[in-house]
Design a protein around this motif. Structure first.
Motif, PDB file in Angstrom:
ATOM      1  N   PHE A 116      10.904  43.376 -20.272  1.00 21.51           N
ATOM      2  CA  PHE A 116      10.077  42.965 -21.405  1.00 21.51           C
ATOM      3  C   PHE A 116       8.611  43.216 -21.080  1.00 21.51           C
ATOM      4  O   PHE A 116       8.123  42.806 -20.019  1.00 21.51           O
ATOM      5  N   PHE A 117       7.920  43.845 -22.036  1.00 17.62           N
ATOM      6  CA  PHE A 117       6.538  44.234 -21.806  1.00 17.62           C
ATOM      7  C   PHE A 117       5.739  44.072 -23.091  1.00 17.62           C
ATOM      8  O   PHE A 117       6.287  44.097 -24.190  1.00 17.62           O
ATOM      9  N   GLY A 118       4.429  43.924 -22.933  1.00 20.00           N
ATOM     10  CA  GLY A 118       3.541  43.776 -24.075  1.00 20.00           C
ATOM     11  C   GLY A 118       2.879  45.093 -24.435  1.00 20.00           C
ATOM     12  O   GLY A 118       2.392  45.807 -23.554  1.00 20.00           O
ATOM     13  N   GLY A 119       2.871  45.388 -25.709  1.00 18.15           N
ATOM     14  CA  GLY A 119       2.229  46.610 -26.184  1.00 18.15           C
ATOM     15  C   GLY A 119       0.724  46.604 -25.997  1.00 18.15           C
ATOM     16  O   GLY A 119       0.084  47.654 -25.998  1.00 18.15           O
ATOM     17  N   GLN A 120       0.137  45.411 -25.819  1.00 13.17           N
ATOM     18  CA  GLN A 120      -1.308  45.272 -25.614  1.00 13.17           C
ATOM     19  C   GLN A 120      -1.672  45.056 -24.152  1.00 13.17           C
ATOM     20  O   GLN A 120      -2.828  44.763 -23.841  1.00 13.17           O
ATOM     21  N   ASP A 121      -0.699  45.184 -23.263  1.00 15.53           N
ATOM     22  CA  ASP A 121      -0.922  44.941 -21.831  1.00 15.53           C
ATOM     23  C   ASP A 121      -1.763  46.077 -21.251  1.00 15.53           C
ATOM     24  O   ASP A 121      -1.365  47.240 -21.313  1.00 15.53           O
ATOM     25  N   GLN A 122      -2.915  45.733 -20.683  1.00 20.04           N
ATOM     26  CA  GLN A 122      -3.791  46.730 -20.081  1.00 20.04           C
ATOM     27  C   GLN A 122      -3.366  47.068 -18.651  1.00 20.04           C
ATOM     28  O   GLN A 122      -3.608  48.171 -18.169  1.00 20.04           O
TER      29      GLN A 122
END
Length: 181
Positions: A116-122
């Motif tokens: 699971f990952f965030g599309g806004q994760d830098q």
């Protein structure tokens, strides 16, 4: 982590939170960063610690199957544990953890993987996640990878500023189903 361990135990799993900080407890983001860096600087020691935890679950708790799960720093170590013990780990769950994309390393994985990952994760950008997913497919590994477009890093941490209730709930439901399977 203690709360998530209790939550997993409440679902009927033998759940063990592995001490990756050698007995130290982070009381601030700064101390957590320091302890994480110490663990990262001694990967052999961290893997040995994780191997002891696996042995404990296997030998003392008679665990038939062993899965690993982690968030952020722990998500990266969930993958590292699977890479270090591919024949002993039966399932791997990664919540926005540091990824490995090397085909030869990924080829060693023998267990289903959920990520699971965030599309806004830098820090772990979607491009890196897509490379991970693509490389897992290339080497024929069983993986379910989800990117929540509106979420950032640490989206499943209810005590954090970036908590995304909808993404966290969906990821948790998928995690429960995956681990039960």
């Amino acid at each position: 982590i203690r709360m998530m361990t209790k939550r997993l135990a409440g679902l009927g799993f033998n759940a063990l939170a592995v001490d990756m900080y050698n007995g130290q407890v982070a009381s601030s983001p700064e101390s957590a960063k320091k302890y994480m860096q110490q663990a990262q600087s001694n990967p052999q020691g961290a893997i040995a610690n994780l191997e002891q935890a696996r042995q404990y679950l296997n030998e003392q708790q008679n665990a038939e199957n062993i899965g690993v799960i982690g968030w952020c720093f722990g998500g990266g170590w969930s993958l590292q544990t699977a890479l270090a013990m591919p024949d002993e780990i039966d399932a791997t769950v990664i919540y926005y953890g540091r990824l490995v994309t090397d085909l030869d390393q990924l080829r060693t994985l023998n267990m289903p993987i959920l990520g699971f990952f965030g599309g806004q994760d830098q820090g772990i950008p979607p491009k890196k996640v897509e490379e991970f997913r693509s490389n897992l497919e290339t080497v024929g590994r069983d993986a379910e990878i989800y990117i929540y477009e509106e979420a950032g890093h640490a989206f499943a941490n209810p005590s954090g500023e970036r908590y995304n209730k909808e993404a966290a709930r969906d990821a948790w439901n998928k995690t429960k189903a995956f681990l039960n399977e």
